[in-house]
Write an enzyme that holds these catalytic residues in place. Structure first.
Site, PDB file in Angstrom:
ATOM      1  N   ARG A 109      49.722 104.770  15.480  1.00  0.00           N
ATOM      2  CA  ARG A 109      49.150 104.187  16.464  1.00  0.00           C
ATOM      3  C   ARG A 109      47.978 103.111  16.132  1.00  0.00           C
ATOM      4  O   ARG A 109      47.100 103.568  15.485  1.00  0.00           O
ATOM      5  CB  ARG A 109      48.696 105.155  17.371  1.00  0.00           C
ATOM      6  CG  ARG A 109      47.619 104.474  18.512  1.00  0.00           C
ATOM      7  CD  ARG A 109      47.452 105.388  19.635  1.00  0.00           C
ATOM      8  NE  ARG A 109      48.608 105.616  20.532  1.00  0.00           N
ATOM      9  CZ  ARG A 109      48.832 106.317  21.750  1.00  0.00           C
ATOM     10  NH1 ARG A 109      47.626 106.713  22.283  1.00  0.00           N
ATOM     11  NH2 ARG A 109      49.758 106.386  22.412  1.00  0.00           N
ATOM     12  N   HIS A 136      54.938  99.585  23.264  1.00  0.00           N
ATOM     13  CA  HIS A 136      54.748 101.167  23.216  1.00  0.00           C
ATOM     14  C   HIS A 136      56.192 101.668  23.252  1.00  0.00           C
ATOM     15  O   HIS A 136      56.579 102.115  24.404  1.00  0.00           O
ATOM     16  CB  HIS A 136      53.868 101.400  24.364  1.00  0.00           C
ATOM     17  CG  HIS A 136      53.562 103.007  24.228  1.00  0.00           C
ATOM     18  ND1 HIS A 136      53.737 103.761  23.196  1.00  0.00           N
ATOM     19  CD2 HIS A 136      52.677 103.737  24.957  1.00  0.00           C
ATOM     20  CE1 HIS A 136      53.276 105.106  23.347  1.00  0.00           C
ATOM     21  NE2 HIS A 136      52.388 104.884  24.175  1.00  0.00           N
ATOM     22  N   GLN A 139      57.216 105.341  24.417  1.00  0.00           N
ATOM     23  CA  GLN A 139      56.865 105.562  25.927  1.00  0.00           C
ATOM     24  C   GLN A 139      57.879 104.777  26.803  1.00  0.00           C
ATOM     25  O   GLN A 139      58.348 105.607  27.745  1.00  0.00           O
ATOM     26  CB  GLN A 139      55.484 104.713  26.239  1.00  0.00           C
ATOM     27  CG  GLN A 139      55.072 104.737  27.686  1.00  0.00           C
ATOM     28  CD  GLN A 139      54.493 106.344  28.225  1.00  0.00           C
ATOM     29  OE1 GLN A 139      54.035 106.957  27.355  1.00  0.00           O
ATOM     30  NE2 GLN A 139      55.230 106.882  28.995  1.00  0.00           N
ATOM     31  N   ASP A 231      50.237 101.082  34.854  1.00  0.00           N
ATOM     32  CA  ASP A 231      49.306 101.478  33.669  1.00  0.00           C
ATOM     33  C   ASP A 231      47.957 100.827  33.945  1.00  0.00           C
ATOM     34  O   ASP A 231      47.670 100.164  34.861  1.00  0.00           O
ATOM     35  CB  ASP A 231      49.948 100.854  32.431  1.00  0.00           C
ATOM     36  CG  ASP A 231      49.200 101.184  31.032  1.00  0.00           C
ATOM     37  OD1 ASP A 231      48.570 102.239  31.136  1.00  0.00           O
ATOM     38  OD2 ASP A 231      49.271 100.535  30.437  1.00  0.00           O
ATOM     39  N   CYS A 271      52.293 105.850  32.522  1.00  0.00           N
ATOM     40  CA  CYS A 271      52.399 106.348  30.941  1.00  0.00           C
ATOM     41  C   CYS A 271      51.295 107.305  30.862  1.00  0.00           C
ATOM     42  O   CYS A 271      51.595 108.270  30.144  1.00  0.00           O
ATOM     43  CB  CYS A 271      52.392 105.150  30.050  1.00  0.00           C
ATOM     44  SG  CYS A 271      50.892 104.202  30.259  1.00  0.00           S
ATOM     45  N   ARG A 299      58.337 112.468  26.709  1.00  0.00           N
ATOM     46  CA  ARG A 299      58.041 111.891  25.550  1.00  0.00           C
ATOM     47  C   ARG A 299      58.254 113.084  24.542  1.00  0.00           C
ATOM     48  O   ARG A 299      58.695 112.406  23.460  1.00  0.00           O
ATOM     49  CB  ARG A 299      56.305 111.918  25.570  1.00  0.00           C
ATOM     50  CG  ARG A 299      55.660 110.751  26.426  1.00  0.00           C
ATOM     51  CD  ARG A 299      56.041 109.474  25.969  1.00  0.00           C
ATOM     52  NE  ARG A 299      55.694 109.122  24.637  1.00  0.00           N
ATOM     53  CZ  ARG A 299      54.396 108.683  24.237  1.00  0.00           C
ATOM     54  NH1 ARG A 299      53.595 108.622  25.294  1.00  0.00           N
ATOM     55  NH2 ARG A 299      54.095 108.404  23.229  1.00  0.00           N
TER      56      ARG A 299
HETATM   57  N1  NVA Z   1      48.334 100.141  27.813  1.00  0.00           N
HETATM   58  C1  NVA Z   1      47.547 101.409  27.393  1.00  0.00           C
HETATM   59  C2  NVA Z   1      48.517 102.459  27.139  1.00  0.00           C
HETATM   60  C3  NVA Z   1      48.030 103.872  27.000  1.00  0.00           C
HETATM   61  C4  NVA Z   1      49.228 104.774  26.444  1.00  0.00           C
HETATM   62  C5  NVA Z   1      46.761 101.226  26.299  1.00  0.00           C
HETATM   63  O1  NVA Z   1      47.144 100.723  25.299  1.00  0.00           O
HETATM   64  O2  NVA Z   1      45.673 101.573  26.294  1.00  0.00           O
HETATM   65  N1   CP Z   2      50.992 107.448  27.198  1.00  0.00           N
HETATM   66  C1   CP Z   2      50.452 107.717  26.050  1.00  0.00           C
HETATM   67  O1   CP Z   2      51.126 107.091  24.986  1.00  0.00           O
HETATM   68  O2   CP Z   2      49.437 108.705  26.014  1.00  0.00           O
HETATM   69  P1   CP Z   2      48.404 108.829  25.170  1.00  0.00           P
HETATM   70  O3   CP Z   2      47.381 107.736  24.831  1.00  0.00           O
HETATM   71  O4   CP Z   2      47.559 110.132  25.362  1.00  0.00           O
HETATM   72  O5   CP Z   2      49.003 109.268  23.714  1.00  0.00           O
END
Ligand code: NVA
Ligand code: CP
Length: 314
Positions: A109, A136, A139, A231, A271, A299
């Site tokens: 990540r 993502h 997701q 989101d 998400c 997930r």
């Molecule tokens: N769009 C959000 C998704 C978090 C799971 C981010 O990148 O922070």
């Molecule tokens: N939706 C998602 O990826 O959640 P986290 O940021 O908690 O991993």
């Protein structure tokens, strides 16, 4: 049931997969889910390890990958970038080559999607994108699986995404294009999904007959939607833009009134994590149309399917 065969060695974006591969992953996720509910755990990844690099926070991704590896008979290592040498300047290429000597897969990540690609380029083992600034895919796979479980024919649904044209929106867009369903994305002006990704989705859609609408008009986007999705307005790493975004996004919120405007009893996805009171109201999050916690659960099942497909093979 056989473990799905994937052409790609990595799971970086949904665009690398065919409709058949996505549906095979759905079927295998469903099987793994049924097994878990019966207390059955097959040790498909016995003695295998997944190195998980996190340069951003996470609850779901971290816990579902770690739990998934354990359920498959393997083990996951949580590597916070602030604690490993990557955070002190060791290169991605060197990190990839070292981890490949110990582990059977890497999940990352991070920020720029180029970092995910760089890691995959140098690793001898599968790399899974656990979220980049652009995509993502884990997701979106779980999101469409959540819909797939509920529908006779997922290609006949309309999914409407309200809000930021971000990593999640991009992956949903590519996913719809591959699957062949209808997607509408309503974002404020200037916050639409990136043009190159929209273009790619349109190209894929020529094969699948997916219908794609990118608009600033919320009412048009939600009309006839079977599923609504949103989101956060401010994604991780964009904190400096918070004020500007909160102003621009004020109307891009899912509330009960918006569900009514679909003209259907639309189910609601997110998400998570949710910023309650911003992109989604409490009444929707906790209301009868919300399927966000089923979605979060999925997930686990979908990522187990991905890991089996990538890591069980030699
Ligand atoms: N769009 C959000 C998704 C978090 C799971 C981010 O990148 O922070
Ligand atoms: N939706 C998602 O990826 O959640 P986290 O940021 O908690 O991993």
């Amino acid at each position: 049931m056989k473990i799905p065969q994937l052409n790609s060695n990595d799971f970086l974006t949904l665009a690398d997969f065919s409709k058949k591969e996505i549906f095979d992953l759905f079927e295998f996720s469903a099987k793994l889910k049924r097994d878990v509910k019966k207390g059955k755990f097959s040790k498909i990844l016995e003695n295998k390890t997944l190195a998980m690099i996190f340069e951003k926070n996470s609850t779901r991704t971290r816990v579902s990958f770690e739990t998934g590896m354990l359920q498959l008979g393997g083990h996951a290592l949580f590597l916070s970038s602030s604690e490993i040498q990557l955070g002190r300047g060791e290169t991605i290429a060197d990190t990839a080559r070292v981890l490949s000597r110990y582990n059977d897969g890497i999940m990352i990540r991070t920020f720029g999607h180029d970092k995910v690609e760089e890691l995959a380029k140098w690793a001898d083992i599968p790399v899974i994108n656990g979220l980049s600034d652009s995509f993502h895919p884990c997701q979106a796979l779980a999101d469409y699986f959540t819909i797939y479980e509920r529908e006779k024919d997922i290609t006949s649904i309309k999914l409407t995404y309200i809000g930021d044209g971000n990593n999640v929106a991009n992956s949903l867009l590519i996913g719809a294009a591959i699957i062949g369903c209808e997607i509408a994305i309503a974002s404020p002006k200037g916050f639409e999904p990136e043009y190159s990704i929209v273009e790619k989705a349109y190209k894929i859609a020529t094969q699948s007959n997916a219908k794609i609408t990118i608009t600033n008009n919320i009412d048009m986007a939600v009309d006839g939607a079977d599923y609504l999705y949103t989101d956060v307005w401010v994604s991780m790493g964009q904190e400096k833009d918070s004020l500007k975004k909160r102003k621009a996004f004020a109307k891009y919120r899912i509330d009960n009134n918006l569900i009514k405007k679909t003209g259907k009893d639309a189910k609601v996805l997110h998400c998570l994590p949710a910023h309650r009171g911003e992109e989604i109201t409490d009444e929707v999050m906790d209301g009868p149309n919300s399927i966000v916690f089923d979605e979060a659960e999925n997930r686990l099942h979908c990522q187990k399917a991905i890991m089996c497909a990538l890591m069980a093979r030699k």
